[in-house]
Design an enzyme around this catalytic site. Structure first.
Site, PDB file in Angstrom:
ATOM      1  N   ASN A 153       9.323  21.360  10.669  1.00 19.18           N
ATOM      2  CA  ASN A 153       8.427  20.198  10.721  1.00 19.18           C
ATOM      3  C   ASN A 153       8.713  19.314   9.497  1.00 19.18           C
ATOM      4  O   ASN A 153       8.590  19.766   8.358  1.00 19.18           O
ATOM      5  CB  ASN A 153       6.982  20.711  10.726  1.00 19.18           C
ATOM      6  CG  ASN A 153       5.985  19.574  10.798  1.00 19.18           C
ATOM      7  OD1 ASN A 153       6.140  18.577  10.096  1.00 19.18           O
ATOM      8  ND2 ASN A 153       4.967  19.720  11.608  1.00 19.18           N
ATOM      9  N   ASP A 211       7.253  16.353   8.724  1.00 18.54           N
ATOM     10  CA  ASP A 211       6.189  15.379   8.438  1.00 18.54           C
ATOM     11  C   ASP A 211       6.119  14.993   6.963  1.00 18.54           C
ATOM     12  O   ASP A 211       5.913  13.829   6.614  1.00 18.54           O
ATOM     13  CB  ASP A 211       4.810  15.966   8.792  1.00 18.54           C
ATOM     14  CG  ASP A 211       4.610  16.163  10.275  1.00 18.54           C
ATOM     15  OD1 ASP A 211       5.444  15.687  11.069  1.00 18.54           O
ATOM     16  OD2 ASP A 211       3.610  16.800  10.653  1.00 18.54           O
ATOM     17  N   HIS A 212       6.256  16.011   6.096  1.00 20.29           N
ATOM     18  CA  HIS A 212       5.957  15.720   4.692  1.00 20.29           C
ATOM     19  C   HIS A 212       7.118  15.071   3.940  1.00 20.29           C
ATOM     20  O   HIS A 212       6.936  14.616   2.816  1.00 20.29           O
ATOM     21  CB  HIS A 212       5.396  16.962   4.001  1.00 20.29           C
ATOM     22  CG  HIS A 212       4.077  17.332   4.625  1.00 20.29           C
ATOM     23  ND1 HIS A 212       3.015  16.447   4.665  1.00 20.29           N
ATOM     24  CD2 HIS A 212       3.676  18.430   5.306  1.00 20.29           C
ATOM     25  CE1 HIS A 212       2.015  17.006   5.312  1.00 20.29           C
ATOM     26  NE2 HIS A 212       2.384  18.206   5.726  1.00 20.29           N
ATOM     27  N   ARG A 260       5.448   5.575  -1.387  1.00 12.09           N
ATOM     28  CA  ARG A 260       6.027   4.390  -2.023  1.00 12.09           C
ATOM     29  C   ARG A 260       6.157   3.194  -1.077  1.00 12.09           C
ATOM     30  O   ARG A 260       6.574   2.121  -1.489  1.00 12.09           O
ATOM     31  CB  ARG A 260       7.426   4.727  -2.562  1.00 12.09           C
ATOM     32  CG  ARG A 260       7.407   5.337  -3.925  1.00 12.09           C
ATOM     33  CD  ARG A 260       6.930   4.293  -4.936  1.00 12.09           C
ATOM     34  NE  ARG A 260       6.593   4.889  -6.202  1.00 12.09           N
ATOM     35  CZ  ARG A 260       7.417   4.921  -7.247  1.00 12.09           C
ATOM     36  NH1 ARG A 260       8.606   4.397  -7.157  1.00 12.09           N
ATOM     37  NH2 ARG A 260       7.022   5.466  -8.372  1.00 12.09           N
ATOM     38  N   HIS A 298       4.723  15.434  13.806  1.00 11.87           N
ATOM     39  CA  HIS A 298       3.362  15.159  14.274  1.00 11.87           C
ATOM     40  C   HIS A 298       3.063  13.676  14.053  1.00 11.87           C
ATOM     41  O   HIS A 298       2.979  13.222  12.916  1.00 11.87           O
ATOM     42  CB  HIS A 298       2.387  16.038  13.470  1.00 11.87           C
ATOM     43  CG  HIS A 298       0.963  15.934  13.899  1.00 11.87           C
ATOM     44  ND1 HIS A 298      -0.021  16.719  13.356  1.00 11.87           N
ATOM     45  CD2 HIS A 298       0.340  15.153  14.818  1.00 11.87           C
ATOM     46  CE1 HIS A 298      -1.184  16.440  13.925  1.00 11.87           C
ATOM     47  NE2 HIS A 298      -0.993  15.479  14.804  1.00 11.87           N
ATOM     48  N   ARG A 355       0.445  11.313  13.889  1.00  6.04           N
ATOM     49  CA  ARG A 355      -1.021  11.336  13.800  1.00  6.04           C
ATOM     50  C   ARG A 355      -1.586   9.971  14.137  1.00  6.04           C
ATOM     51  O   ARG A 355      -0.929   8.941  13.937  1.00  6.04           O
ATOM     52  CB  ARG A 355      -1.466  11.749  12.393  1.00  6.04           C
ATOM     53  CG  ARG A 355      -1.158  13.194  12.049  1.00  6.04           C
ATOM     54  CD  ARG A 355      -1.799  13.569  10.729  1.00  6.04           C
ATOM     55  NE  ARG A 355      -3.234  13.736  10.859  1.00  6.04           N
ATOM     56  CZ  ARG A 355      -3.849  14.916  10.937  1.00  6.04           C
ATOM     57  NH1 ARG A 355      -3.172  16.040  10.861  1.00  6.04           N
ATOM     58  NH2 ARG A 355      -5.154  14.972  11.068  1.00  6.04           N
ATOM     59  N   ARG A 357      -0.358   8.738   8.998  1.00  2.00           N
ATOM     60  CA  ARG A 357      -0.297   8.990   7.549  1.00  2.00           C
ATOM     61  C   ARG A 357       1.077   9.469   7.089  1.00  2.00           C
ATOM     62  O   ARG A 357       1.416   9.346   5.929  1.00  2.00           O
ATOM     63  CB  ARG A 357      -1.379   9.968   7.108  1.00  2.00           C
ATOM     64  CG  ARG A 357      -1.160  11.375   7.593  1.00  2.00           C
ATOM     65  CD  ARG A 357      -2.169  12.319   7.001  1.00  2.00           C
ATOM     66  NE  ARG A 357      -3.486  12.151   7.595  1.00  2.00           N
ATOM     67  CZ  ARG A 357      -4.393  13.128   7.653  1.00  2.00           C
ATOM     68  NH1 ARG A 357      -4.125  14.307   7.138  1.00  2.00           N
ATOM     69  NH2 ARG A 357      -5.559  12.930   8.214  1.00  2.00           N
ATOM     70  N   GLU A 390       4.337  16.807  18.138  1.00  2.00           N
ATOM     71  CA  GLU A 390       2.935  17.250  18.059  1.00  2.00           C
ATOM     72  C   GLU A 390       2.052  16.022  18.161  1.00  2.00           C
ATOM     73  O   GLU A 390       2.290  15.022  17.467  1.00  2.00           O
ATOM     74  CB  GLU A 390       2.666  17.936  16.715  1.00  2.00           C
ATOM     75  CG  GLU A 390       3.361  19.262  16.555  1.00  2.00           C
ATOM     76  CD  GLU A 390       3.123  19.868  15.180  1.00  2.00           C
ATOM     77  OE1 GLU A 390       3.634  20.970  14.952  1.00  2.00           O
ATOM     78  OE2 GLU A 390       2.453  19.236  14.340  1.00  2.00           O
ATOM     79  N   THR A 444      -3.973  20.190  10.312  1.00  2.00           N
ATOM     80  CA  THR A 444      -4.607  20.628  11.552  1.00  2.00           C
ATOM     81  C   THR A 444      -5.372  21.921  11.267  1.00  2.00           C
ATOM     82  O   THR A 444      -4.777  22.978  11.106  1.00  2.00           O
ATOM     83  CB  THR A 444      -3.534  20.846  12.637  1.00  2.00           C
ATOM     84  OG1 THR A 444      -2.646  19.732  12.606  1.00  2.00           O
ATOM     85  CG2 THR A 444      -4.154  20.958  14.008  1.00  2.00           C
ATOM     86  N   GLU A 466       0.972  27.849  21.133  1.00  2.00           N
ATOM     87  CA  GLU A 466       1.353  28.080  19.733  1.00  2.00           C
ATOM     88  C   GLU A 466       0.118  28.630  19.029  1.00  2.00           C
ATOM     89  O   GLU A 466      -0.926  27.970  18.990  1.00  2.00           O
ATOM     90  CB  GLU A 466       1.836  26.787  19.077  1.00  2.00           C
ATOM     91  CG  GLU A 466       2.224  27.027  17.611  1.00  2.00           C
ATOM     92  CD  GLU A 466       3.032  25.893  16.992  1.00  2.00           C
ATOM     93  OE1 GLU A 466       3.839  25.265  17.712  1.00  2.00           O
ATOM     94  OE2 GLU A 466       2.846  25.649  15.783  1.00  2.00           O
ATOM     95  N   HIS A 490       1.798  27.310  11.248  1.00  2.00           N
ATOM     96  CA  HIS A 490       0.839  26.797  10.266  1.00  2.00           C
ATOM     97  C   HIS A 490       0.725  27.720   9.064  1.00  2.00           C
ATOM     98  O   HIS A 490       0.392  28.891   9.203  1.00  2.00           O
ATOM     99  CB  HIS A 490      -0.562  26.547  10.840  1.00  2.00           C
ATOM    100  CG  HIS A 490      -1.208  25.369  10.160  1.00  2.00           C
ATOM    101  ND1 HIS A 490      -1.795  25.462   8.925  1.00  2.00           N
ATOM    102  CD2 HIS A 490      -1.290  24.072  10.525  1.00  2.00           C
ATOM    103  CE1 HIS A 490      -2.223  24.262   8.577  1.00  2.00           C
ATOM    104  NE2 HIS A 490      -1.932  23.396   9.518  1.00  2.00           N
ATOM    105  N   GLY A 500       6.590  23.741   8.226  1.00  2.00           N
ATOM    106  CA  GLY A 500       6.803  22.433   7.599  1.00  2.00           C
ATOM    107  C   GLY A 500       6.537  22.384   6.115  1.00  2.00           C
ATOM    108  O   GLY A 500       7.451  22.345   5.300  1.00  2.00           O
TER     109      GLY A 500
HETATM  110  N1  PXP Z   1       2.376  23.875  14.095  1.00  2.00           N
HETATM  111  C1  PXP Z   1       1.429  22.935  14.294  1.00  2.00           C
HETATM  112  C2  PXP Z   1       0.877  22.777  15.675  1.00  2.00           C
HETATM  113  C3  PXP Z   1       0.995  22.099  13.247  1.00  2.00           C
HETATM  114  O1  PXP Z   1       0.049  21.163  13.476  1.00  2.00           O
HETATM  115  C4  PXP Z   1       1.599  22.234  11.978  1.00  2.00           C
HETATM  116  C5  PXP Z   1       1.204  21.320  10.862  1.00  2.00           C
HETATM  117  O2  PXP Z   1       1.563  20.031  11.173  1.00  2.00           O
HETATM  118  C6  PXP Z   1       2.585  23.215  11.823  1.00  2.00           C
HETATM  119  C7  PXP Z   1       2.942  24.036  12.888  1.00  2.00           C
HETATM  120  C8  PXP Z   1       3.296  23.422  10.523  1.00  2.00           C
HETATM  121  O3  PXP Z   1       2.397  23.864   9.550  1.00  2.00           O
HETATM  122  P1  PXP Z   1       2.865  23.915   8.038  1.00  2.00           P
HETATM  123  O4  PXP Z   1       3.173  22.499   7.633  1.00  2.00           O
HETATM  124  O5  PXP Z   1       1.671  24.481   7.328  1.00  2.00           O
HETATM  125  O6  PXP Z   1       4.063  24.803   7.971  1.00  2.00           O
END
Ligand code: PXP
Length: 250
Positions: free
Chosen positions: A10, A12-13, A21, A46, A48, A52, A76, A107, A157, A199, A221
């Site tokens: 993942n 996202d971050h 920035r 994801h 959102r 964000r 996601e 989440t 999941e 997660h 992620g």
């Molecule tokens: N699975 C789902 C459905 C999630 O919403 C997330 C967080 O976006 C993750 C996995 C990954 O979680 P983490 O970033 O804590 O590894």
């Protein structure tokens, strides 16, 4: 010997850091390519409601790039008509439906599939009709698993966040939370659902989750992107991949 466990990274971050920035760097696309080359089997993002981290443009670019490479995108998204339209436009390989609250940091819980069948099932049907493998992000709760199997989703999941937090803190609750995940994985598989988990997973918590024979895919992620700061993303993904494979082989 159980089947090889897939790793979805993942990203996202990576977008969170970019957005801090308001520029184009670092690019989640570059992270996706590095993760895939280091041993990930797919990319998870994801989108959102508040945008964000991942943006609409990221989803457009990721879906084009991954389709060209023949590698899966797992989108996601919340169960909303806005997100459904975006999914139907890009037709990712997989969609994972998640609960979403604006004020949450991440989440926090699973979807209430038992209470929301009439709302969720039509989304599952539309996404499946568009060719997506649909997954529901739920807690390891027998009622929710049973309800998930009635929506037509192919995958659940299981939310590993509570177990991972407890295990990291050395809490006495960790063994019970792990047992619930194991029972949930068995129940879901017996109902014909493919089982994924995600997660809060890090190096300390991955082994017991990866060792569950019913689990086919992990989505990870935050920890990997954090670890990338210190060792680089490729090294972090490769190390996670190795720990997953070792846990699986035992
Ligand atoms: N699975 C789902 C459905 C999630 O919403 C997330 C967080 O976006 C993750 C996995 C990954 O979680 P983490 O970033 O804590 O590894």
């Amino acid at each position: 010997m159980s089947e090889r466990l897939r790793l979805g990274v993942n990203i996202d971050h990576v977008a969170t850091i970019r957005n801090a920035r308001g520029v184009n760097y670092p690019d989640p696309m570059r992270a996706a390519i590095i993760a895939l080359e280091a041993g990930a089997d797919g990319v998870t993002a994801h989108l959102r409601e508040d945008r964000r981290h991942i943006s609409d443009d990221d989803i457009a670019r990721l879906s084009t790039m991954l389709r060209e490479r023949g590698q899966p995108l797992n989108l996601e998204m919340a169960v909303t008509s806005e997100m459904l339209a975006i999914a139907l436009q890009h037709r990712p390989h997989a969609v994972c439906l998640v609960p979403e609250r604006r004020e949450e940091r991440t989440t926090e819980g699973g979807l209430d599939v038992a209470g929301g069948h009439n709302w969720i099932a039509p989304f599952v049907e539309k996404l499946r009709d568009a060719g997506a493998r649909v997954s529901l992000f739920i807690g390891a709760d027998p009622l929710q698993i049973e309800a998930a199997s009635r929506t037509g989703a192919q995958v659940v999941e299981l939310h590993t966040g509570a177990f991972c937090d407890a295990a990291r803190e050395g809490s006495a609750e960790a063994p019970e939370l792990l047992k619930a995940l194991q029972a949930g994985a068995r129940q879901a598989a017996s109902l014909g659902l493919e089982v994924h988990a995600g997660h809060g997973i890090d190096y300390k918590t991955v082994a017991p989750i990866a060792a569950m024979p019913e689990v086919r895919e992990l989505n990870i992620g935050h920890f990997l992107v954090g670890e990338a700061i210190f060792v680089g993303l490729a090294a972090a993904v490769a190390e996670m991949r190795q720990r997953m494979d070792e846990a699986r082989a035992k």
